[in-house]
Design an enzyme around this catalytic site. Sequence first.
Site, mmCIF file in Angstrom:
data_model
loop_
_atom_site.group_PDB
_atom_site.id
_atom_site.type_symbol
_atom_site.label_atom_id
_atom_site.label_comp_id
_atom_site.label_asym_id
_atom_site.label_seq_id
_atom_site.Cartn_x
_atom_site.Cartn_y
_atom_site.Cartn_z
ATOM 1 N N ARG A 269 46.679 30.642 42.323
ATOM 2 C CA ARG A 269 46.022 31.937 42.176
ATOM 3 C C ARG A 269 44.670 31.803 41.453
ATOM 4 N NH1 ARG A 269 47.262 37.191 42.899
ATOM 5 N NH2 ARG A 269 46.051 38.616 41.617
ATOM 6 N N HIS B 130 46.782 44.417 35.548
ATOM 7 C CA HIS B 130 45.522 43.676 35.583
ATOM 8 C C HIS B 130 45.465 42.916 36.902
ATOM 9 C CE1 HIS B 130 42.051 41.403 34.432
ATOM 10 N NE2 HIS B 130 42.062 41.892 33.197
ATOM 11 N N HIS B 131 44.380 43.135 37.631
ATOM 12 C CA HIS B 131 44.262 42.554 38.970
ATOM 13 C C HIS B 131 44.166 41.025 38.933
ATOM 14 C CE1 HIS B 131 43.949 42.784 43.178
ATOM 15 N NE2 HIS B 131 42.981 43.669 43.320
ATOM 16 N N ALA B 132 43.860 40.467 37.770
ATOM 17 C CA ALA B 132 43.780 39.011 37.661
ATOM 18 C C ALA B 132 45.121 38.348 37.945
ATOM 19 C CB ALA B 132 43.283 38.612 36.272
ATOM 20 N N THR C 204 39.019 43.729 36.130
ATOM 21 C CA THR C 204 39.529 44.763 37.025
ATOM 22 C C THR C 204 40.982 45.078 36.703
ATOM 23 O OG1 THR C 204 38.075 43.958 38.791
ATOM 24 C CG2 THR C 204 39.876 45.423 39.426
#
EC number: 2.3.1.28
Length: 215
Positions: free
Chosen positions: A13, A188-190, A25
Amino acid sequence: MTFNIIKLENWDRKEYFEHYFNQQTTYSITKEIDITLFKDMIKKKGYEIYPSLIYAIMEVVNKNKVFRTGINSENKLGYWDKLNPLYTVFNKQTEKFTNIWTESDNNFTSFYNNYKNDLFEYKDKEEMFPKKPIPENTIPISMIPWIDFSSFNLNIGNNSSFLLPIITIGKFYSENNKIYIPVALQLHHAVCDGYHASLFINEFQDIINKVDDWI
């Protein structure tokens, strides 16, 4: 509790993490959860709804590594073997709340009893965090029982490295002979994409539907 380091260079990822972490983000999604059977069963057994919902939330979180992925106090990326709930409790006299954490347990009765013990000891303390020390492996959960909502969003501008989910529950309401409760999920989009948000919501509804299996 063990924190397992993720080696970013070897992580599948990596590209997504770096992109969304640098952008900072985050996003939220709110879904109405059908608790018709759940509420009826909880009432019959003499349990409270709030800790029962917390238990169901933690079952989803601790089942899926993606919801346990974060950055620890040493600024290392990784995931905890288990997370514990850090939940709000409202004080009617002061009109403020405290945050109490309770050890997670796969057994509902054990968790519920631990919750009740912590609540008895700390609920009247006029502190924001009366039970100390707070372990790193906690996840924020709160309830706003006075209103139902269709959207809810939190912004953490001073902590850009907080990657864990934040869950907020609203007031339950009736519609077409069904009982629903809004659940807001901040991610959290991370570390979490839309797929993972859907995974949480669907698994949470499934656990709620199968309350008779674990209560």
